[in-house]
Design an enzyme around this catalytic site. Structure first.
Site, mmCIF file in Angstrom:
data_model
loop_
_atom_site.group_PDB
_atom_site.id
_atom_site.type_symbol
_atom_site.label_atom_id
_atom_site.label_comp_id
_atom_site.label_asym_id
_atom_site.label_seq_id
_atom_site.Cartn_x
_atom_site.Cartn_y
_atom_site.Cartn_z
ATOM 1 N N TYR A 195 -17.620 -0.400 -39.995
ATOM 2 C CA TYR A 195 -16.586 0.429 -39.369
ATOM 3 C C TYR A 195 -15.660 -0.416 -38.489
ATOM 4 C CZ TYR A 195 -14.428 3.987 -36.423
ATOM 5 O OH TYR A 195 -13.515 4.755 -35.753
ATOM 6 N N LYS A 226 -11.615 -1.461 -39.065
ATOM 7 C CA LYS A 226 -10.632 -1.186 -38.019
ATOM 8 C C LYS A 226 -9.920 -2.468 -37.602
ATOM 9 C CE LYS A 226 -11.110 3.265 -37.397
ATOM 10 N NZ LYS A 226 -10.021 4.198 -37.716
#
Length: 196
Positions: free
Chosen positions: A105, A109
């Protein structure tokens, strides 16, 4: 760099995957298929793009599907906006975003931040909030527990900057950033997102 006041805003185009409710005559909701963003490039026009699209691996079904939403859709929207001459790009990212992170994750990002930073915007503002709290369409156990525990832990002085933030507070910061002068590439982290 250019900045705007609320009275300067003639129209807000909300580009979404599902219809949204709104109460302003200035808002136009464009519901699009993000798998076919190239067919909707004409609606990515204006002065500012606020980008806050995202999902969870659980909702998406896999980290690969989450990456499609959190990275591919976001990057395609940003690229289209830059090609259409939008000057200011405001991205809601995540605390800890890092392209070299071991967390899938945080890695995606960070990769998104790196990729959009190379696009031809006059100004790029990246917001990196901690845990986002607020109303959700679906129950998220981890976020619910975090929203109970983190505020207590963050009463400790050295943890205060990690306190959760509401979606409303992030939105207010986005508006504040867009209506004030700033650097060509700037990042707001954690407690820098609170207006007071």
């Amino acid at each position: 760099m250019c900045h705007y006041t609320e009275s300067d805003i003639e129209k807000v185009v909300a580009i979404t995957r599902r219809p949204v409710e709104y109460k302003s005559d200035k808002i136009v909701n464009e519901v699009v298929n993000f798998d076919e963003l190239e067919k909707h490039s004409d609606i990515f026009r204006g002065d500012i793009l606020f980008s806050c699209l995202g999902t969870t691996a659980k909702q998406a079904g896999s980290i690969a599907n989450q990456r499609k939403v959190d990275f591919e859709y976001q990057y395609q929207a940003a690229k289209t906006a830059s090609e259409n001459g939008i000057g200011h790009y405001v991205l809601v990212s995540s605390s800890g975003a890092d392209a070299s992170s071991r967390s899938p994750y945080l890695k995606m990002k960070g990769e998104l931040e790196d990729e959009v930073s190379s696009l031809a915007f006059q100004r790029i503002s990246i917001l990196q909030p901690s845990l986002l709290i607020g109303e959700r369409e679906s129950f998220r156990l981890g976020e619910t527990l975090g929203s109970w525990i983190l505020p207590l832990l963050c009463k400790l002085p050295f943890l205060k900057k990690y306190r959760p933030i509401s979606g409303d507070e992030v939105a207010k910061k986005m508006v504040s950033v867009s209506s004030s002068a700033g650097n060509s590439n700037e990042t707001y982290r954690l407690d820098e997102l609170f207006l007071s």
